[in-house]
Write a protein that holds these residues in place. Structure first.
Motif, PDB file in Angstrom:
ATOM      1  N   PRO A   1       0.785  -1.247   0.000  1.00 53.17           N
ATOM      2  CA  PRO A   1       0.000   0.000   0.000  1.00 53.17           C
ATOM      3  C   PRO A   1       0.810   1.286   0.000  1.00 53.17           C
ATOM      4  CG  PRO A   1       0.001  -1.005   2.172  1.00 53.17           C
ATOM      5  CD  PRO A   1       0.628  -2.002   1.248  1.00 53.17           C
ATOM      6  N   THR A   2       2.106   1.241   0.364  1.00 53.66           N
ATOM      7  CA  THR A   2       2.864   2.500   0.455  1.00 53.66           C
ATOM      8  C   THR A   2       4.065   2.539  -0.486  1.00 53.66           C
ATOM      9  OG1 THR A   2       4.287   1.718   2.265  1.00 53.66           O
ATOM     10  CG2 THR A   2       2.188   2.753   2.875  1.00 53.66           C
ATOM     11  N   THR A   3       4.102   1.656  -1.476  1.00 55.01           N
ATOM     12  CA  THR A   3       5.237   1.641  -2.402  1.00 55.01           C
ATOM     13  C   THR A   3       5.366   2.980  -3.128  1.00 55.01           C
ATOM     14  OG1 THR A   3       5.120  -0.740  -2.744  1.00 55.01           O
ATOM     15  CG2 THR A   3       6.191   0.553  -4.469  1.00 55.01           C
ATOM     16  N   GLY A   4       6.563   3.544  -3.110  1.00 50.02           N
ATOM     17  CA  GLY A   4       6.841   4.774  -3.839  1.00 50.02           C
ATOM     18  C   GLY A   4       6.410   6.051  -3.148  1.00 50.02           C
ATOM     19  N   LEU A   5       5.911   5.959  -1.910  1.00 49.76           N
ATOM     20  CA  LEU A   5       5.428   7.163  -1.228  1.00 49.76           C
ATOM     21  C   LEU A   5       6.522   7.788  -0.371  1.00 49.76           C
ATOM     22  CD1 LEU A   5       1.855   6.088  -0.084  1.00 49.76           C
ATOM     23  CD2 LEU A   5       2.616   7.036  -2.277  1.00 49.76           C
ATOM     24  N   ASP A   6       6.386   9.097  -0.122  1.00 53.08           N
ATOM     25  CA  ASP A   6       7.354   9.767   0.738  1.00 53.08           C
ATOM     26  C   ASP A   6       7.067   9.416   2.202  1.00 53.08           C
ATOM     27  OD1 ASP A   6       5.327  11.523   1.778  1.00 53.08           O
ATOM     28  OD2 ASP A   6       5.583  12.823   0.046  1.00 53.08           O
ATOM     29  N   PRO A   7       8.026   9.670   3.104  1.00 51.32           N
ATOM     30  CA  PRO A   7       7.848   9.265   4.504  1.00 51.32           C
ATOM     31  C   PRO A   7       6.591   9.829   5.153  1.00 51.32           C
ATOM     32  CG  PRO A   7      10.142   9.804   4.097  1.00 51.32           C
ATOM     33  CD  PRO A   7       9.385  10.195   2.857  1.00 51.32           C
ATOM     34  N   GLN A   8       6.229  11.081   4.844  1.00 55.67           N
ATOM     35  CA  GLN A   8       5.040  11.671   5.466  1.00 55.67           C
ATOM     36  C   GLN A   8       3.770  10.908   5.068  1.00 55.67           C
ATOM     37  OE1 GLN A   8       7.416  13.357   3.910  1.00 55.67           O
ATOM     38  NE2 GLN A   8       8.198  14.920   5.317  1.00 55.67           N
ATOM     39  N   ALA A   9       3.660  10.562   3.782  1.00 59.31           N
ATOM     40  CA  ALA A   9       2.489   9.825   3.313  1.00 59.31           C
ATOM     41  C   ALA A   9       2.447   8.427   3.910  1.00 59.31           C
ATOM     42  CB  ALA A   9       2.490   9.752   1.788  1.00 59.31           C
ATOM     43  N   ARG A  10       3.608   7.789   4.024  1.00 54.75           N
ATOM     44  CA  ARG A  10       3.652   6.442   4.610  1.00 54.75           C
ATOM     45  C   ARG A  10       3.186   6.468   6.061  1.00 54.75           C
ATOM     46  NH1 ARG A  10       9.167   3.851   4.462  1.00 54.75           N
ATOM     47  NH2 ARG A  10       8.021   1.924   4.818  1.00 54.75           N
ATOM     48  N   VAL A  11       3.692   7.442   6.827  1.00 50.80           N
ATOM     49  CA  VAL A  11       3.330   7.512   8.245  1.00 50.80           C
ATOM     50  C   VAL A  11       1.833   7.756   8.410  1.00 50.80           C
ATOM     51  CG1 VAL A  11       3.598   8.885  10.350  1.00 50.80           C
ATOM     52  CG2 VAL A  11       5.619   8.181   9.047  1.00 50.80           C
ATOM     53  N   LEU A  12       1.249   8.592   7.563  1.00 49.10           N
ATOM     54  CA  LEU A  12      -0.193   8.839   7.638  1.00 49.10           C
ATOM     55  C   LEU A  12      -0.973   7.559   7.349  1.00 49.10           C
ATOM     56  CD1 LEU A  12      -2.706  10.577   7.891  1.00 49.10           C
ATOM     57  CD2 LEU A  12      -2.402  11.239   5.492  1.00 49.10           C
ATOM     58  N   ILE A  13      -0.576   6.835   6.326  1.00 48.54           N
ATOM     59  CA  ILE A  13      -1.280   5.591   5.995  1.00 48.54           C
ATOM     60  C   ILE A  13      -1.116   4.574   7.121  1.00 48.54           C
ATOM     61  CG2 ILE A  13      -1.245   3.592   4.445  1.00 48.54           C
ATOM     62  CD1 ILE A  13      -0.822   5.542   2.131  1.00 48.54           C
ATOM     63  N   TRP A  14       0.080   4.474   7.702  1.00 47.21           N
ATOM     64  CA  TRP A  14       0.275   3.564   8.831  1.00 47.21           C
ATOM     65  C   TRP A  14      -0.694   3.909   9.966  1.00 47.21           C
ATOM     66  CZ3 TRP A  14       6.343   3.996   9.199  1.00 47.21           C
ATOM     67  CH2 TRP A  14       6.919   3.270   8.151  1.00 47.21           C
ATOM     68  N   LYS A  15      -0.823   5.202  10.260  1.00 47.99           N
ATOM     69  CA  LYS A  15      -1.711   5.618  11.342  1.00 47.99           C
ATOM     70  C   LYS A  15      -3.147   5.201  11.058  1.00 47.99           C
ATOM     71  CE  LYS A  15      -3.326   9.780  13.759  1.00 47.99           C
ATOM     72  NZ  LYS A  15      -4.745   9.661  13.352  1.00 47.99           N
ATOM     73  N   GLN A  16      -3.600   5.408   9.833  1.00 52.74           N
ATOM     74  CA  GLN A  16      -4.985   5.080   9.514  1.00 52.74           C
ATOM     75  C   GLN A  16      -5.211   3.568   9.465  1.00 52.74           C
ATOM     76  OE1 GLN A  16      -5.361   7.989  10.498  1.00 52.74           O
ATOM     77  NE2 GLN A  16      -7.198   8.320   9.266  1.00 52.74           N
TER      78      GLN A  16
END
Length: 300
Positions: free
Chosen positions: A164-179
């Motif tokens: 789900p987070t391939t190619g995303l920047d760290p901020q986007a990854r952390v947000l998705i992890w939280k959700q």
């Protein structure tokens, strides 16, 4: 078979002609957990996921989803599953909100229910301000968040997330992890594949590592780390390490340096020669993954 598991596989086999890509794997995914299915390219993960979703026939063994054979899933059972595919397949010709509303109609839900869920999911994935924007105007991270929101429009009990987070920047990854953590708190079951070992270590309650269609090991991230690489890793540069003392430690030669896996850091440091150059860190799931599957590059 475990009748209480959301997903249960027993001696699961998949062949394409003479090629056996899944070779008798077993695993169970308990309700309300995040379960990681990890492996290098060509390990059999995608084929296993396709069988779980009823998109590939099972050659042998058993596979159930919500207690029903994966080969006999009804529309009602499939409606309990939300899929976040690896590649974006959003409709670029309509807006963010319209993507959710259009997908919601596949579940034969009342328009009012779809509208309410769409607005709620946009806020949940922090896309509320983009509801009227065309999909092509979104960043990569926004598109991934919209894809996750779309997977939730049918209120699924099981969410399958393919990288789900391939190619995303760290901020986007952390947000998705939280959700994703919030989804777990809601009691949803998550099935995750990822090549980011930090992601799996952070999110997953249980992990199965597969390669060449077979299970290499399974357990919690902590159990896997303790079983295969101990608590700490020292990467010691060559050649300042050739002593009889260091030879007794669990080690792996990686070319220009040697990795040592230890529990007692002070004792290991005392064994090093005075001129040794090294890095020291806690062991992690990536160490486990590389020890089990090897360091050879997989091109497929």
């Amino acid at each position: 078979m475990n009748s209480t598991a959301v997903i249960a596989a027993c001696n699961l086999v998949k062949r394409y002609g003479p090629l056996e890509v899944v070779r008798g794997i077993d695993f169970t995914v308990p309700k309300g957990q995040c379960f990681g299915l990890l492996g290098p390219n060509g390990a059999g993960k995608s084929t296993t996921m396709r069988m779980i979703m009823g998109l590939a026939e099972i050659t042998a063994g058993e596979l159930t989803v919500f207690g029903v054979s994966a080969s006999e899933m009804t529309r009602e059972v499939k409606a309990k599953i939300g899929l976040v595919p690896q590649d974006s397949n959003l409709d670029p010709d309509i807006t963010v909100l319209e993507n959710l509303e259009a997908f919601g109609r596949y579940f034969a839900l009342p328009a009012a229910v779809v509208a309410e869920r769409a607005e709620r999911l946009l806020e949940f994935m922090q896309l509320g301000e983009k509801r009227r924007a065309p999909v092509n105007a979104l960043s990569g991270g926004m598109k991934r968040r919209l894809t996750i929101a779309r997977a939730l429009i049918g209120d699924p009990e099981l969410v399958i997330l393919d990288e789900p987070t391939t190619g995303l920047d760290p901020q986007a990854r952390v947000l998705i992890w939280k959700q994703l953590g919030e989804l777990k708190k809601q009691g949803r079951t998550l099935l995750l594949t990822t090549h980011y070992m930090d992601e799996a270590q952070r999110l997953c309650d249980q992990i199965v590592i597969i390669d060449n269609g077979t299970v290499l090991d399974r357990g919690t991230p902590e159990e896997l780390i303790a079983r295969h690489v101990r608590g700490f890793v020292f990467e010691v540069q060559k050649p300042a390490l050739a002593t009889s003392a260091t030879a007794r430690w669990d080690q792996e030669d990686i070319g220009d340096s040697v990795l040592y896996f230890v529990d007692e850091t002070a004792e290991f440091i005392a064994d090093l020669p005075p001129d040794a150059v090294y890095l020291h860190r806690p062991a992690n799931l990536e160490d486990v993954f590389l020890r089990l599957t090897g360091r050879k590059l997989r091109e497929n």
